[in-house]
Design an enzyme around this catalytic site. Structure first.
Site, PDB file in Angstrom:
ATOM      1  N   HIS A   1     -64.183  -9.182 -42.609  1.00 30.23           N
ATOM      2  CA  HIS A   1     -65.022 -10.368 -42.779  1.00 30.23           C
ATOM      3  C   HIS A   1     -65.190 -10.637 -44.262  1.00 30.23           C
ATOM      4  O   HIS A   1     -65.359  -9.732 -45.067  1.00 30.23           O
ATOM      5  CB  HIS A   1     -66.365 -10.244 -42.063  1.00 30.23           C
ATOM      6  CG  HIS A   1     -67.142  -9.011 -42.375  1.00 30.23           C
ATOM      7  ND1 HIS A   1     -66.784  -7.751 -41.942  1.00 30.23           N
ATOM      8  CD2 HIS A   1     -68.285  -8.844 -43.071  1.00 30.23           C
ATOM      9  CE1 HIS A   1     -67.669  -6.863 -42.351  1.00 30.23           C
ATOM     10  NE2 HIS A   1     -68.582  -7.503 -43.056  1.00 30.23           N
TER      11      HIS A   1
ATOM     12  N   THR B   1     -69.780  -2.161 -42.926  1.00 26.22           N
ATOM     13  CA  THR B   1     -70.561  -1.682 -41.779  1.00 26.22           C
ATOM     14  C   THR B   1     -70.012  -2.186 -40.456  1.00 26.22           C
ATOM     15  O   THR B   1     -70.237  -1.563 -39.425  1.00 26.22           O
ATOM     16  CB  THR B   1     -72.042  -2.096 -41.893  1.00 26.22           C
ATOM     17  OG1 THR B   1     -72.120  -3.510 -42.012  1.00 26.22           O
ATOM     18  CG2 THR B   1     -72.700  -1.423 -43.099  1.00 26.22           C
TER      19      THR B   1
END
Length: 132
Positions: free
Chosen positions: A104, A99
């Protein structure tokens, strides 16, 4: 609106990399708490440079992220004896659940009994596929 491109314009994590005080830092990468933690101690490791996904990381960024994962794991285990395992996760691409399009890595501490049956772990990202 979610930025699905590799451009850093309006990138939430590029902004965070310059405004948040990191929990830890290793060369090209930083770590900070997840804004929506799955468990207590859930951390995110990101490169300081805008990189849309794991496959766009440089060798140095991968090395630094790995070193940071190991260091944070050791820190968590030293501070919290209730932690008995970890999930390490990366979503690459919209259809994989990404998203925020800045690489990450999730470091999610796990504790005995935090879910009914942990067997299969990350296989649970597709309903009905965790058990085997």
């Amino acid at each position: 609106m979610t930025n699905h491109s590799s451009e850093p314009s309006c990138c939430l994590f590029c902004e965070r990399a310059t405004t948040v005080i990191p929990v830890a830092e290793q060369g090209t990468c930083i770590a900070f708490p997840d804004k929506y933690p799955v468990t207590e101690g859930h951390l995110l490791i990101i490169p300081k440079r805008h990189a849309p996904d794991y496959f766009s990381l440089t060798a140095e960024e991968k090395k630094d992220a790995d070193a940071l994962l190991h260091r944070l794991k050791d820190d968590i285990l030293q501070k919290d004896p209730s932690v008995t395992g970890f999930n390490i996760g990366i979503n690459n691409g919209y259809d994989a659940g990404q998203t925020v399009f800045h690489c990450h890595i999730h470091l999610i501490p796990r504790r005995k009994g935090d879910c009914e049956n942990p067997r299969g772990g990350v296989r649970g990202v597709i309903p009905g596929k965790r058990g085997y």
